[in-house]
Design a protein around this motif. Structure first.
Motif, mmCIF file in Angstrom:
data_model
loop_
_atom_site.group_PDB
_atom_site.id
_atom_site.type_symbol
_atom_site.label_atom_id
_atom_site.label_comp_id
_atom_site.label_asym_id
_atom_site.label_seq_id
_atom_site.Cartn_x
_atom_site.Cartn_y
_atom_site.Cartn_z
ATOM 1 N N THR A 91 0.855 -1.191 0.000
ATOM 2 C CA THR A 91 0.000 0.000 0.000
ATOM 3 C C THR A 91 0.883 1.230 0.000
ATOM 4 N N GLN A 92 0.542 2.204 -0.835
ATOM 5 C CA GLN A 92 1.296 3.455 -0.912
ATOM 6 C C GLN A 92 0.352 4.630 -0.657
ATOM 7 N N LEU A 93 0.784 5.557 0.171
ATOM 8 C CA LEU A 93 0.015 6.763 0.476
ATOM 9 C C LEU A 93 0.909 7.979 0.275
ATOM 10 N N SER A 94 0.340 9.055 -0.249
ATOM 11 C CA SER A 94 1.103 10.303 -0.382
ATOM 12 C C SER A 94 0.179 11.491 -0.151
ATOM 13 N N LEU A 95 0.746 12.552 0.368
ATOM 14 C CA LEU A 95 -0.013 13.767 0.668
ATOM 15 C C LEU A 95 0.862 14.977 0.410
ATOM 16 N N GLU A 96 0.274 15.973 -0.228
ATOM 17 C CA GLU A 96 0.911 17.288 -0.325
ATOM 18 C C GLU A 96 -0.170 18.335 -0.152
ATOM 19 N N ALA A 97 0.056 19.263 0.766
ATOM 20 C CA ALA A 97 -0.904 20.343 1.008
ATOM 21 C C ALA A 97 -0.138 21.608 1.339
ATOM 22 N N PHE A 98 -0.620 22.730 0.825
ATOM 23 C CA PHE A 98 0.006 24.008 1.160
ATOM 24 C C PHE A 98 -1.054 25.089 1.277
ATOM 25 N N LYS A 99 -0.693 26.145 2.000
ATOM 26 C CA LYS A 99 -1.602 27.266 2.216
ATOM 27 C C LYS A 99 -0.790 28.536 2.413
ATOM 28 N N ILE A 100 -1.206 29.617 1.751
ATOM 29 C CA ILE A 100 -0.623 30.936 1.981
ATOM 30 C C ILE A 100 -1.601 31.739 2.825
ATOM 31 N N ILE A 101 -1.141 32.191 3.972
ATOM 32 C CA ILE A 101 -1.960 33.032 4.856
ATOM 33 C C ILE A 101 -1.540 34.472 4.624
ATOM 34 N N LYS A 155 1.678 43.061 2.059
ATOM 35 C CA LYS A 155 3.116 42.803 2.002
ATOM 36 C C LYS A 155 3.560 41.562 2.782
ATOM 37 N N ASN A 156 2.831 41.215 3.822
ATOM 38 C CA ASN A 156 3.258 40.133 4.705
ATOM 39 C C ASN A 156 2.369 38.902 4.530
ATOM 40 N N SER A 157 3.004 37.741 4.472
ATOM 41 C CA SER A 157 2.258 36.497 4.370
ATOM 42 C C SER A 157 3.066 35.363 4.977
ATOM 43 N N ALA A 158 2.377 34.291 5.303
ATOM 44 C CA ALA A 158 3.015 33.080 5.823
ATOM 45 C C ALA A 158 2.694 31.922 4.894
ATOM 46 N N PHE A 159 3.690 31.106 4.620
ATOM 47 C CA PHE A 159 3.530 29.944 3.745
ATOM 48 C C PHE A 159 3.753 28.678 4.554
ATOM 49 N N LEU A 160 2.814 27.744 4.463
ATOM 50 C CA LEU A 160 2.919 26.461 5.141
ATOM 51 C C LEU A 160 2.696 25.349 4.126
ATOM 52 N N ARG A 161 3.542 24.324 4.191
ATOM 53 C CA ARG A 161 3.426 23.194 3.260
ATOM 54 C C ARG A 161 3.736 21.909 3.999
ATOM 55 N N ILE A 162 2.898 20.899 3.750
ATOM 56 C CA ILE A 162 3.103 19.574 4.321
ATOM 57 C C ILE A 162 3.143 18.572 3.171
ATOM 58 N N ASN A 163 4.152 17.713 3.150
ATOM 59 C CA ASN A 163 4.148 16.638 2.167
ATOM 60 C C ASN A 163 4.836 15.422 2.754
ATOM 61 N N TYR A 184 8.129 32.779 6.338
ATOM 62 C CA TYR A 184 7.526 34.107 6.552
ATOM 63 C C TYR A 184 8.018 34.987 5.413
ATOM 64 N N ARG A 185 7.077 35.534 4.644
ATOM 65 C CA ARG A 185 7.420 36.266 3.428
ATOM 66 C C ARG A 185 7.091 37.748 3.568
ATOM 67 N N TYR A 186 7.978 38.552 3.040
ATOM 68 C CA TYR A 186 7.754 40.008 3.011
ATOM 69 C C TYR A 186 8.012 40.502 1.596
ATOM 70 N N GLN A 187 6.979 41.088 0.984
ATOM 71 C CA GLN A 187 7.099 41.616 -0.366
ATOM 72 C C GLN A 187 7.583 43.061 -0.327
ATOM 73 N N LEU A 188 8.758 43.281 -0.872
ATOM 74 C CA LEU A 188 9.271 44.649 -0.948
ATOM 75 C C LEU A 188 8.495 45.450 -1.976
ATOM 76 N N ASN A 189 8.103 44.802 -3.070
ATOM 77 C CA ASN A 189 7.232 45.393 -4.092
ATOM 78 C C ASN A 189 6.591 44.245 -4.850
ATOM 79 N N GLN A 190 6.043 44.534 -6.036
ATOM 80 C CA GLN A 190 5.327 43.512 -6.791
ATOM 81 C C GLN A 190 6.250 42.463 -7.399
ATOM 82 N N ILE A 212 11.432 38.677 0.194
ATOM 83 C CA ILE A 212 12.415 37.964 1.010
ATOM 84 C C ILE A 212 11.651 37.052 1.959
ATOM 85 N N HIS A 213 12.317 35.984 2.420
ATOM 86 C CA HIS A 213 11.592 35.044 3.272
ATOM 87 C C HIS A 213 12.548 34.295 4.185
#
Length: 546
Positions: A405-415, A420-428, A471-477, A481-482
């Motif tokens: 039996t093989q199982l795999s999971l990948e999930a991500f979310k940008i909060i 300018k500020n956001s958080a990125f979470l990823r599980i795989n 943790y991401r910070y957008q200096l412009n469009q 940096i993270h």
């Protein structure tokens, strides 16, 4: 010439009526007589809407050169209305959204909600294919002291509209199958412009097309023509990275990298072709090709086929072949069923044989679920993703045959915290469940696309899980940096290994004319190691769109 403000005072016939008028509020200073009269009319309409439908302007008098007084008689206020309707005009379920008192042939409304409620009802009738419908309240009469009654009537009931023709502007070769199955806009569908606008927003989730402006419609006497404004986007991508770090054995700098070529919609069918070649510092080579063809023969069914060849120095090679069919539940969600056939060959000579590496064959039947939610951001165009796959089958080597039996999971979310500020979470992670295990069937991970700070594919496991966070910070469009904070857990059942791994560092992304350039500096260690700068890895990648 110097303008002089005119002052307006509005009163009722009694002190109570005056206080009611004052509670509504009105503009008291005006630059001319025309503006003053408009304000009086506006106040009278406000009185109508709150139930004083019998209010009357008694007089307007000039008190002096710059002051005017208006007198209103408010009379009785009606706070409730009984509206009688025919069942074929509107459904009771729709009326229950605007009134808590709905009966078989009438419903009760607060008087102040009449305008918004009729607009809501009319919008629902328009959605049924009657774009020129108009609602009216007729036979308005007094039911009792504070209650009115009326009959709800509609016009143009017989002119139901469907979509007779769809014209694409800008990208005339847009795949018809995507129009039918992805957007789900078809000829003869009931005309519903608000629903069409919601559907066409899904174009922003496509790599190869986007919407340039909202849909428009042309009505003629006997037809309805829908215009969609779409342009073809650059959707081919070339992705690669260069990684380097200090080799622990030779104490020299080792280089590794990969190439990822993705060709999308070049034949105007929405198809995609992906080719990956990877070579890393552990003398491991990976070659992958993948073809996806959605909406075969203009049906809702699509297919995917793939080939993967993995070679571990002079130890073994493994060839995986996959074939799947998939069905889109909606424009964000797909479900797949398929088969993966694997064959691995031991390349070692007899005197160098390793017992955990064997020739084997396997067939795994799987089901997969994917969901992607896009967002409008040039740097991060996907807000949420979920990819779950489960498979079962048999693996055989020598004279042994075992269920696996093989199982795999990948999930991500940008909060998104703000612009300018956001958080990125990823599980795989992946898990292989089997009675026995072979080294050449285990998972390999590590590097820029899994846990950073480790060499590419340097970690071997029968099951593993990785958590990536930034943790991401957008200096412009175009620049961000993270931080990098990764955690992984692995188990290798062949050597009874259980380990916890950590990766931390920083990076940045730069959107250039050539594509998205990423730089990561990360240091990786397990829980028993001490921190060493020499274990740090630098990863540089460039994803070019053309």
């Amino acid at each position: 010439m110097v303008s002089q403000n005119l002052q307006l005072e509005i009163q009722g016939e009694t002190d109570i009526e005056t206080s009611i008028i004052d509670s509504i509020s009105y503009k008291k200073l005006h630059i001319d007589l025309n503006g003053l009269n408009k304000e009086i009319d506006s106040l009278q309409n406000k009185l109508f809407k709150i139930g004083y439908i019998e209010n009357k302007l008694e007089e307007i008098s000039k008190k002096n050169d710059s002051s005017y007084q208006a007198i209103f008689q408010l009379k009785n206020r009606y706070d409730t209305i009984y509206i009688y309707f025919e069942k074929d005009i509107i459904k009771k379920s729709t009326l229950q959204n605007i009134s808590k008192q709905v009966f078989d042939d009438y419903f009760i409304l607060d008087f102040q909600k009449i305008e918004t409620s009729l607009q809501y009802i009319n919008s629902k009738i328009i959605d049924l294919g009657f774009p020129f419908n108009e609602l009216q309240l007729q036979n308005i009469s007094i039911k009792n002291k504070n209650t009115l009654q009326a009959t709800l009537t509609t016009s143009n009931k017989t002119q139901k509209r469907g979509i007779d023709k769809i014209i694409l502007k800008g990208y005339e070769k847009f795949p018809e199958s995507y129009l039918k199955h992805y957007l789900r806009i078809k000829k003869k569908n009931t005309f519903n412009l608000s629903e069409i606008k919601k559907k066409t927003e899904a174009l922003d989730g496509l790599r190869f097309a986007n919407q340039t402006k909202d849909p428009e419609v042309l009505f003629t006497k006997d037809s309805t023509i829908l215009y969609l404004y779409v342009e073809k986007s650059k959707s081919n991508s070339f992705d690669g990275f260069l990684g380097f770090g200090t080799n622990k054995t030779t104490n020299k700098i080792d280089f590794n990298g990969y190439l990822n070529l993705n060709l999308t919609n070049n034949l105007n069918y929405g198809e995609s072709f992906n080719l990956i070649y990877k070579s890393d510092e552990n003398e491991q080579k990976t070659f992958k090709v993948h073809l996806s063809a959605p909406y075969l023969f203009n049906s809702p069914i699509g297919t995917e086929v793939g080939l993967e060849i993995f070679k571990k120095d002079s130890t073994f090679t493994t060839v995986n072949q996959t074939a799947k069919i998939f069905y889109p539940i909606n424009n964000k969600t797909n479900i797949y069923v398929g088969i993966k056939s694997s064959m691995s060959n031991n390349l070692l000579s007899e005197e160098n044989l390793i017992n955990s590496i064997q020739d084997y064959r396997s067939n795994i039947y799987s089901i997969r679920f994917t969901h992607i939610k896009p967002q409008k951001n040039k740097l991060f165009n996907k807000n949420l993703g979920l990819d779950i796959e489960a498979g079962t089958g048999k693996r055989s080597f020598s004279s042994n045959s075992e269920n696996q039996t093989q199982l795999s999971l990948e999930a991500f979310k940008i909060i998104n915290l703000n612009n300018k500020n956001s958080a990125f979470l990823r599980i795989n992670g992946s898990s292989l469940f089997s009675k026995t295990y072979l080294e050449n069937e285990l998972y390999r991970f590590g590097g820029i696309n899994s846990i950073r700070g480790f060499e590419e594919n340097s970690l071997i496991a029968s099951q593993y899980g990785v958590i990536n966070s930034e943790y991401r910070y957008q200096l412009n469009q175009t620049i961000y940096i993270h931080s990098i904070l990764d955690f992984a857990y692995l188990e290798n059942n062949i050597i009874s290994q259980k380990d916890k791994l950590y990766g931390f560092g920083f990076g940045f992304g730069l959107l250039t004319k050539a594509g998205l350039l990423k730089f990561n500096y990360a240091n990786g260690k397990n829980e028993s190691q001490t921190f060493k700068f020499s274990n740090s890895k630098i990863h540089i990648s460039l994803s070019a769109i053309f």
